[in-house]
Enzyme design. Structure first.
Site, PDB file in Angstrom:
ATOM      1  N   SER A 286      98.901  35.824-112.005  1.00  0.00           N
ATOM      2  CA  SER A 286      99.709  34.699-111.578  1.00  0.00           C
ATOM      3  C   SER A 286     100.893  34.505-112.532  1.00  0.00           C
ATOM      4  O   SER A 286     101.707  35.411-112.706  1.00  0.00           O
ATOM      5  CB  SER A 286      98.813  33.457-111.464  1.00  0.00           C
TER       6      SER A 286
ATOM      7  N   HIS B 238     100.654  36.673-107.023  1.00  0.00           N
ATOM      8  CA  HIS B 238     100.400  35.970-105.765  1.00  0.00           C
ATOM      9  C   HIS B 238     101.413  34.840-105.630  1.00  0.00           C
ATOM     10  O   HIS B 238     102.223  34.607-106.525  1.00  0.00           O
ATOM     11  CB  HIS B 238      98.959  35.462-105.654  1.00  0.00           C
TER      12      HIS B 238
END
Length: 195
Positions: free
Chosen positions: A98, A123
């Protein structure tokens, strides 16, 4: 953070005891470990600014082992990395997921690394909202704005198209160190420290 080890260094003035993070800082190494939040980001930003003041020409090593965290906290680290004069080399140790993966990709070109068994995951931003419909719409628009910003930066850093980044970040997209190199998030997989 739990137990913090101390190291003892012999100098011409006798022995000196350092916590391990202070000792690493002397070698221009900053460790980003754990979830990225405002407190962690403030500490990382302060260390980067301190090291720039110490020597504005010498590279800084940012070692990353993070599952990600708060977007705005991560962006404060990103902006500082770009604001200061020294190149910031990024090294993934363990995982960069992330926001951790985002910061890994933001190291100076040619100086983005990973150890061989690290995992990298990108993501789309996560978020939630509650309250009145107009408040939810405001928050939704902000999350979409941040998604667009981060996808644009990831595309620039990796050489992937914006469309490819949008497709790959729609869900969790895991990569090995080798795959992250092929994707363009890092420049090299390190086997040994050559210092």
């Amino acid at each position: 953070m739990g137990y913090i080890p101390y190291v003892i260094e012999n100098t011409d003035r006798g022995e000196r005891s350092y916590d391990i993070y202070s000792r690493l800082l002397k070698d221009r190494i900053v460790l980003l470990s754990g979830e990225i939040n405002d407190s962690v980001a403030s500490s990382i930003v302060a260390q980067l600014l301190f090291l720039e003041a110490e020597d504005p020409e010498k590279d800084i090593g940012l070692y990353i082992n993070s599952p990600g965290g708060v977007i705005t906290s991560g962006l404060s680290i990103y902006d500082t990395m770009n604001f200061i004069r020294p190149d910031v080399s990024t090294i993934c140790i363990g995982q960069a997921a992330s926001m951790g993966a985002f910061l890994l990709s933001c190291g100076a070109k040619g100086k983005r690394f990973s150890l061989p068994h690290s995992r990298i995951m990108i993501h789309q931003p996560l978020g939630g909202a509650q309250g009145q419909a107009s408040d939810i719409e405001i928050i939704s628009n902000e999350i979409l704005r941040l998604k667009g910003l981060m996808n644009s930066i990831l595309a620039q850093n990796s050489g992937q198209s914006l469309e490819q980044i949008a497709k790959d970040t729609d869900r969790d997209f895991y990569m090995s160190a080798k795959e992250a190199k092929e994707y363009g998030l890092i420049d090299k997989v390190l086997q040994k420290n050559v210092k």
